[in-house]
Motif scaffolding. Structure first.
Motif, PDB file in Angstrom:
ATOM      1  N   VAL A 119      60.992 -39.627  29.299  1.00 33.11           N
ATOM      2  CA  VAL A 119      60.823 -40.276  28.002  1.00 33.11           C
ATOM      3  C   VAL A 119      59.453 -39.939  27.417  1.00 33.11           C
ATOM      4  O   VAL A 119      59.322 -39.663  26.217  1.00 33.11           O
ATOM      5  N   THR A 120      58.427 -39.938  28.270  1.00 36.37           N
ATOM      6  CA  THR A 120      57.086 -39.589  27.792  1.00 36.37           C
ATOM      7  C   THR A 120      57.045 -38.174  27.251  1.00 36.37           C
ATOM      8  O   THR A 120      56.460 -37.908  26.189  1.00 36.37           O
ATOM      9  N   ALA A 121      57.658 -37.228  27.997  1.00 35.41           N
ATOM     10  CA  ALA A 121      57.683 -35.840  27.541  1.00 35.41           C
ATOM     11  C   ALA A 121      58.457 -35.690  26.244  1.00 35.41           C
ATOM     12  O   ALA A 121      58.024 -34.986  25.311  1.00 35.41           O
ATOM     13  N   VAL A 122      59.621 -36.347  26.178  1.00 40.81           N
ATOM     14  CA  VAL A 122      60.429 -36.245  24.959  1.00 40.81           C
ATOM     15  C   VAL A 122      59.696 -36.850  23.764  1.00 40.81           C
ATOM     16  O   VAL A 122      59.686 -36.287  22.665  1.00 40.81           O
ATOM     17  N   LEU A 123      59.074 -38.012  23.986  1.00 41.75           N
ATOM     18  CA  LEU A 123      58.327 -38.635  22.894  1.00 41.75           C
ATOM     19  C   LEU A 123      57.170 -37.753  22.445  1.00 41.75           C
ATOM     20  O   LEU A 123      56.879 -37.639  21.249  1.00 41.75           O
ATOM     21  N   GLY A 124      56.493 -37.124  23.420  1.00 43.50           N
ATOM     22  CA  GLY A 124      55.385 -36.241  23.073  1.00 43.50           C
ATOM     23  C   GLY A 124      55.840 -35.045  22.256  1.00 43.50           C
ATOM     24  O   GLY A 124      55.239 -34.703  21.225  1.00 43.50           O
ATOM     25  N   LEU A 125      56.914 -34.392  22.719  1.00 42.37           N
ATOM     26  CA  LEU A 125      57.429 -33.237  21.978  1.00 42.37           C
ATOM     27  C   LEU A 125      57.950 -33.659  20.608  1.00 42.37           C
ATOM     28  O   LEU A 125      57.753 -32.942  19.614  1.00 42.37           O
ATOM     29  N   THR A 126      58.620 -34.803  20.567  1.00 40.68           N
ATOM     30  CA  THR A 126      59.131 -35.288  19.286  1.00 40.68           C
ATOM     31  C   THR A 126      57.990 -35.589  18.319  1.00 40.68           C
ATOM     32  O   THR A 126      58.057 -35.260  17.134  1.00 40.68           O
ATOM     33  N   PHE A 127      56.947 -36.213  18.843  1.00 40.94           N
ATOM     34  CA  PHE A 127      55.793 -36.528  18.013  1.00 40.94           C
ATOM     35  C   PHE A 127      55.143 -35.242  17.484  1.00 40.94           C
ATOM     36  O   PHE A 127      54.801 -35.140  16.300  1.00 40.94           O
ATOM     37  N   LEU A 128      54.994 -34.246  18.370  1.00 33.47           N
ATOM     38  CA  LEU A 128      54.387 -32.983  17.954  1.00 33.47           C
ATOM     39  C   LEU A 128      55.259 -32.266  16.919  1.00 33.47           C
ATOM     40  O   LEU A 128      54.749 -31.768  15.904  1.00 33.47           O
ATOM     41  N   ALA A 129      56.575 -32.222  17.183  1.00 36.23           N
ATOM     42  CA  ALA A 129      57.478 -31.565  16.238  1.00 36.23           C
ATOM     43  C   ALA A 129      57.480 -32.284  14.897  1.00 36.23           C
ATOM     44  O   ALA A 129      57.473 -31.650  13.835  1.00 36.23           O
ATOM     45  N   ALA A 130      57.507 -33.629  14.953  1.00 37.15           N
ATOM     46  CA  ALA A 130      57.486 -34.400  13.701  1.00 37.15           C
ATOM     47  C   ALA A 130      56.192 -34.171  12.939  1.00 37.15           C
ATOM     48  O   ALA A 130      56.190 -34.048  11.711  1.00 37.15           O
ATOM     49  N   LEU A 131      55.078 -34.090  13.684  1.00 37.76           N
ATOM     50  CA  LEU A 131      53.785 -33.866  13.050  1.00 37.76           C
ATOM     51  C   LEU A 131      53.744 -32.503  12.372  1.00 37.76           C
ATOM     52  O   LEU A 131      53.290 -32.372  11.224  1.00 37.76           O
ATOM     53  N   MET A 132      54.246 -31.460  13.060  1.00 37.83           N
ATOM     54  CA  MET A 132      54.274 -30.125  12.470  1.00 37.83           C
ATOM     55  C   MET A 132      55.197 -30.080  11.263  1.00 37.83           C
ATOM     56  O   MET A 132      54.884 -29.467  10.239  1.00 37.83           O
ATOM     57  N   CYS A 133      56.347 -30.722  11.408  1.00 39.24           N
ATOM     58  CA  CYS A 133      57.295 -30.749  10.292  1.00 39.24           C
ATOM     59  C   CYS A 133      56.700 -31.447   9.085  1.00 39.24           C
ATOM     60  O   CYS A 133      56.799 -30.963   7.953  1.00 39.24           O
ATOM     61  N   VAL A 134      56.065 -32.594   9.320  1.00 37.55           N
ATOM     62  CA  VAL A 134      55.430 -33.325   8.225  1.00 37.55           C
ATOM     63  C   VAL A 134      54.327 -32.490   7.590  1.00 37.55           C
ATOM     64  O   VAL A 134      54.166 -32.466   6.358  1.00 37.55           O
ATOM     65  N   THR A 185      54.689 -31.351   3.855  1.00 37.61           N
ATOM     66  CA  THR A 185      53.684 -31.907   2.949  1.00 37.61           C
ATOM     67  C   THR A 185      52.903 -30.798   2.252  1.00 37.61           C
ATOM     68  O   THR A 185      52.609 -30.892   1.061  1.00 37.61           O
ATOM     69  N   CYS A 186      52.575 -29.739   3.011  1.00 38.28           N
ATOM     70  CA  CYS A 186      51.871 -28.612   2.389  1.00 38.28           C
ATOM     71  C   CYS A 186      52.728 -27.955   1.309  1.00 38.28           C
ATOM     72  O   CYS A 186      52.239 -27.608   0.227  1.00 38.28           O
ATOM     73  N   SER A 187      53.996 -27.782   1.616  1.00 39.79           N
ATOM     74  CA  SER A 187      54.901 -27.193   0.627  1.00 39.79           C
ATOM     75  C   SER A 187      55.004 -28.081  -0.605  1.00 39.79           C
ATOM     76  O   SER A 187      54.956 -27.606  -1.745  1.00 39.79           O
ATOM     77  N   TRP A 188      55.150 -29.371  -0.359  1.00 38.47           N
ATOM     78  CA  TRP A 188      55.206 -30.306  -1.484  1.00 38.47           C
ATOM     79  C   TRP A 188      53.902 -30.290  -2.272  1.00 38.47           C
ATOM     80  O   TRP A 188      53.903 -30.336  -3.503  1.00 38.47           O
ATOM     81  N   PHE A 189      52.785 -30.200  -1.542  1.00 43.45           N
ATOM     82  CA  PHE A 189      51.481 -30.208  -2.202  1.00 43.45           C
ATOM     83  C   PHE A 189      51.340 -28.990  -3.108  1.00 43.45           C
ATOM     84  O   PHE A 189      50.899 -29.099  -4.255  1.00 43.45           O
ATOM     85  N   ASN A 190      51.723 -27.792  -2.595  1.00 44.73           N
ATOM     86  CA  ASN A 190      51.621 -26.582  -3.411  1.00 44.73           C
ATOM     87  C   ASN A 190      52.547 -26.646  -4.617  1.00 44.73           C
ATOM     88  O   ASN A 190      52.181 -26.228  -5.725  1.00 44.73           O
TER      89      ASN A 190
END
Length: 578
Positions: A21-36, A40-45
């Motif tokens: 669960v810790t590993a999945v949460l970590g990867l999910t958090f990282l993927a969500a952060l990169m996706c955001v 967000t950069c695309s939206w900003f441009n």
């Protein structure tokens, strides 16, 4: 045989699941952060481009309006043509004269234009013989005054662009940072030919006023270029000399866009430093990411602290569950905290495991038996009315008596016996639980007709039946107990005529049968007891009628009674309209 603990594998333990669960949460958090970040950069441009387009369009409109107003207030097209072309026609045109004062008159006109408009730094006219007439403002420094040669060179450099747009205004760069050059051919309306070209340096104050309130750090820099790409004005501290594709390629880290105004004679370039914008935007993202990372780590630590001791306690719980599955309720004590949910589960597992299935079976069986008994009881009570007297025996006897009465000529007795025989015959035919409303009404009509002969001039029956409902199916013998109550408790005790009104209609998707009589009514204290089962009287009463309706159609349907003591009684039966 392996015990429960020996069959446990590490991959199935709580420790492994917590790590996963810790590993999945970590990867999910990282993927969500990169996706955001990317979204967000695309939206900003996109948003930055949109805002840039809106702002630049407004700037373009303001610049075009300001240049038009500057031209009309300094070198107006019509007035300049009318002022200069007559003189130029006599100097170089077909009406050329040898008057030595003509050329001074041209300069006088130019000096008069300078004196009447402060926004003109200098003005010149070049005739068709390339002679230059120049007038400069006296207050300008010597180095700010152009020579006739430089004016002629300026004309020749822009002659091609001006000739492509005869009569239109060409704006170009001035050596003076506070000025902008205007070039326009003069058109002689009399000869319908061009008689020369006017060139003037105008103050670019109006352009500076447009851009003076623009914050270049927030919205970027704006630059104005002439038709050749020479810089006319810029809000940037760096002076770019060229515009177009080459400049765009050099500024890859910039958001760059060009817009044409005045028919393409001027270009406005807008550039935004994406690095600076993204740097401020990225700083915000980094702060949000660090906060999210801190929260994530805090959640993981709290999860491990909360569930770290649970694994050992779960082993004890597993052994207790194993004992419960074997029917052994002597469980070992657990080390869960008092009041903890796991401690509560361990405490009650012996009660739940050994008896819950038996209890559910008993409840289900008892419920089923109860429903069957109730249904059988109602069926027994329904058939009990039909079996109180043998219908076949009575029908045969009555037929014999009917024949004897007819032979003896006693028509009244014969009629009554015929009615009674038909009543019992209908009773024999009603062997099903349901019948049509038409059959039920005919049954009641025959029943009340017997009473009319028993009590002559004391009973009147009124019918109000919607014939569209006669094919509806209703429980058999459902009206007879209601009508019988009206006759027994309404007609018999009353002195005089008793009226029974039977109405059948539909209301709110329901079939309603209403039996009303003007008998003595029901005492208020007895209305509540009408729905109680009376075992002493082996009859189908109000309670039985309601039970049959609700058993067949549900609790939303049944019997309702309204009575005015000594005045009337109304019984309302409701069925689904189907």
């Amino acid at each position: 045989m392996e015990s429960g603990e020996e069959r446990i594998r590490f991959k199935k333990t709580l420790y492994f699941k917590m790590i996963a669960v810790t590993a999945v949460l970590g990867l999910t958090f990282l993927a969500a952060l990169m996706c955001v970040y990317h979204v967000t950069c695309s939206w900003f441009n996109t948003e930055l481009t949109y805002q840039s387009d809106i702002l630049t369009e407004q700037i373009c409109r303001n610049v075009e309006i300001s240049l038009t107003e500057l031209m009309d207030s300094t070198i107006p097209l019509t007035a300049t043509n009318q002022r200069l072309t007559p003189i130029l026609r006599t100097v170089t045109g077909p009406d050329k004269a040898d008057d030595p004062f003509l050329k001074p008159r041209v300069r006088n006109q130019l000096e008069e234009m300078l004196s009447t408009n402060y926004d003109i730094n200098w003005v010149s006219v070049i005739d068709m013989s390339d002679d230059v007439y120049l007038a400069c403002r006296d207050g300008r420094p010597k180095e700010g005054r152009p020579s006739e040669e430089s004016v002629l060179k300026l004309f020749r450099d822009n002659k091609v662009e001006a000739s492509h747009r005869p009569g239109n205004t060409i704006w170009t760069k001035s050596v003076n940072e506070d000025g902008i050059i205007l070039i326009r051919y003069l058109f002689d309306e009399n000869t319908m030919k061009f008689s020369g070209c006017v060139i003037a340096e105008l103050k670019n104050t109006v352009l500076k006023e447009i851009f003076q309130d623009i914050d270049s750090i927030k919205v970027g820099n704006f630059s104005l270029y002439d038709i050749k790409g020479n810089l006319l004005f810029t809000t940037s501290e760096k002076k770019y000399l060229k515009a177009g594709a080459a400049h765009r390629e050099e500024k890859k880290d910039y958001l760059y866009a060009e817009y044409k105004i005045s028919g393409g004679r001027i270009k406005i370039a807008h550039e935004v430093d994406l690095k600076a914008k993204n740097r401020r935007f990225s700083d915000l993202l980094y702060i949000v990411s660090l906060i999210g990372l801190f929260i994530f780590v805090l959640v993981i630590v709290l999860l491990w602290l909360m569930f770290g001791n649970m694994a050992g306690n779960l082993r004890i719980l597993l052994r207790n569950i194993t004992r419960v599955s074997r029917g052994d309720f002597q469980l070992e004590s657990t080390s869960f905290s008092k009041g903890d949910q796991m401690d509560l589960i361990s405490e009650h597992i012996s009660q739940m495991g050994g008896h819950i299935q038996t209890l559910m079976d008993q409840i289900s069986s008892a419920k089923e038996i109860q429903q069957q008994n109730e249904y059988r009881l109602l069926e027994f009570q329904y058939h009990e009315l039909q079996t109180q007297i043998n219908p076949h025996f009575l029908f045969n006897i009555l037929q014999s008596i009917h024949g004897i009465a007819q032979i003896n000529g006693d028509k009244q007795v014969s009629r009554l016996i015929g009615l009674l025989a038909r009543f019992f015959r209908k009773n024999i035919e009603r062997s099903k639980n349901t019948c049509s409303l038409k059959a039920e009404i005919e049954y009641i009509k025959n029943y009340t007709e017997l009473y009319k002969n028993i009590y002559p001039d004391r009973l009147e029956v009124e019918w109000d039946v919607d014939e569209l409902l006669l094919d509806m199916m209703v429980p058999s013998c459902i009206l007879q107990p209601i009508v019988e109550n009206s006759l027994v408790h309404g007609l018999e005790p009353k002195i005089g005529l008793c009226t029974i009104r039977i109405s059948v209609y539909s209301e709110d998707e329901r079939l309603v049968i209403k039996v009303w009589d003007d008998g003595l009514g029901i005492p208020p204290e007895k209305i509540g007891t009408l729905f109680e089962t009376n075992e002493a009287k082996k009859k189908i009463g109000i309670k039985n009628v309601e039970d049959r309706i609700q058993l067949m159609y549900g609790p939303d349907y049944g019997v309702w009674i309204e009575s005015g003591y000594l005045h009337y009684t109304e019984v309302r039966l409701e069925f689904p309209l189907q």
